[in-house]
Design an enzyme around this catalytic site. Sequence first.
Site, PDB file in Angstrom:
ATOM      1  CG  ASP A 209      64.069  22.817  32.574  1.00 40.28           C
ATOM      2  OD1 ASP A 209      64.344  21.876  31.811  1.00 40.28           O
ATOM      3  OD2 ASP A 209      64.929  23.472  33.203  1.00 40.28           O
TER       4      ASP A 209
ATOM      5  N   GLY B 291      66.284  20.156  23.161  1.00 43.45           N
ATOM      6  CA  GLY B 291      66.311  19.758  21.750  1.00 43.45           C
ATOM      7  C   GLY B 291      65.942  18.312  21.498  1.00 43.45           C
TER       8      GLY B 291
ATOM      9  CG  ASP C 136      71.585  23.744  30.950  1.00 49.92           C
ATOM     10  OD1 ASP C 136      70.666  23.300  30.243  1.00 49.92           O
ATOM     11  OD2 ASP C 136      71.483  23.936  32.169  1.00 49.92           O
TER      12      ASP C 136
HETATM   13  C1  GLA Z   1      68.002  23.237  33.290  1.00 48.00           C
HETATM   14  C2  GLA Z   1      67.790  24.316  32.245  1.00 48.00           C
HETATM   15  C3  GLA Z   1      68.465  25.601  32.691  1.00 48.00           C
HETATM   16  C4  GLA Z   1      67.928  26.037  34.034  1.00 48.00           C
HETATM   17  C5  GLA Z   1      68.084  24.916  35.062  1.00 48.00           C
HETATM   18  C6  GLA Z   1      67.369  25.236  36.371  1.00 48.00           C
HETATM   19  O1  GLA Z   1      69.349  22.869  33.395  1.00 48.00           O
HETATM   20  O2  GLA Z   1      68.300  23.902  31.000  1.00 48.00           O
HETATM   21  O3  GLA Z   1      68.290  26.623  31.736  1.00 48.00           O
HETATM   22  O4  GLA Z   1      66.569  26.386  33.890  1.00 48.00           O
HETATM   23  O5  GLA Z   1      67.537  23.696  34.565  1.00 48.00           O
HETATM   24  O6  GLA Z   1      67.459  24.204  37.298  1.00 48.00           O
END
Ligand code: GLA
Length: 384
Positions: free
Chosen positions: A149, A188, A209
């Site tokens: 991430d 993205g 998200d």
């Molecule tokens: C980001 C990701 C989420 C999740 C959070 C965790 O927002 O997009 O899917 O993994 O981090 O902190």
Amino acid sequence: MMKTLIRIGCAAFMIAASSLAGASDPTLAATPPMGWNSWNHFACKVTAADVRAAADAIASDGMKDAGYIYVNIDDCWQGTRDDQGRIRPNEKFGDMKALVDYVHSKGLKIGIYSSPGPKTCAGYEGSYRHEEQDAQQYAEWGFDYLKYDWCSAERVYQRSQMADVYKKMHDALVRTGRPIVFSLCQYGYGRVWRWGASVGGNLWRTTEDINDHYDRMSVIGFDQNGLEPFAGPGHWNDPDMLEVGNGGMNHDEYLTHMSLWVLLAAPLLAGNDLSKMSPETLDILTNKEVIAIDQDARGIQGRRIAQEGPLEVWAKPLAGGGIAVGLFNRGESNNPLTVNFKDLGLKASANVRDLWSHKDLGSFRTSYTADIPRHGVVLVKVSE
Ligand code: GLA
């Protein structure tokens, strides 16, 4: 009054170009990954006990049988690094190897989460400057899946370095010798669907998200149209994890969520508390005819074939010649909606089967019409 749909585009579907597969391993994630992820329900409160409970539920309630295999820990498992730089789980997780072994003992696989930056999105330890060591550690523990991430990588890298940053971790994972599904999470940015596979991604998030509200879920889901050329066996667009069963949407809205995700050949990662779900939620998550659309061997991502205001028809060609068709009503009142078979590339009459209710509806000439509830869907399979 019957609505007449405006036809947009021809009925020919672009089959995902295998040349896009690049470095991603097509034997991993030959169909979109299915499982569970801790984030949408537990967020940072997740513990090893929650992960074990999810594995127990999947193994015993029909989810494993329906294809849910990955039990994925998201953010907030990390503790500090030891004096050798090795990452340790925090006190909520304790013995990570024992947790991995437990999930494996249920015939399931297990996933972990990190960031290429110094910190994860929730502020825990990331993999920056520890990529090789972390990959080795995940393999040693026995992990089968990594969600990586972007988060604080923004502070230490330029966006133009993103592909190299992801490739670095992919190469480290490959060097472990353990097959590990590689999930890119960078919302993205930089049209990741164009390069995600070439840096080894088996799936890549295409959006910011999701949350448990119809407005957010539907904007994300219906906005995926146009990304279908980039998905295929081993490399999938990921419109984010499921919210089914988390309580923020009504039954029709969750049916829309699940129907859209299977038409999109999206990864199906349940995001609810599996140890406490209602029979209604379990039915949505485990309908085998619906899941078969997602997991279809051709791996073609569906697309919108017609739209009239809030009414949309989406279609996904299947192995064996049938076509999965979703008739969606994004409007605020019930509406009839028609799919014209010529828009599906079909010439004459066709058989229609309702996938949510497992019912053959009969043979129809030239079109099929159904009443669609507000925010709802009818999902059918059309075969000549
Ligand atoms: C980001 C990701 C989420 C999740 C959070 C965790 O927002 O997009 O899917 O993994 O981090 O902190």
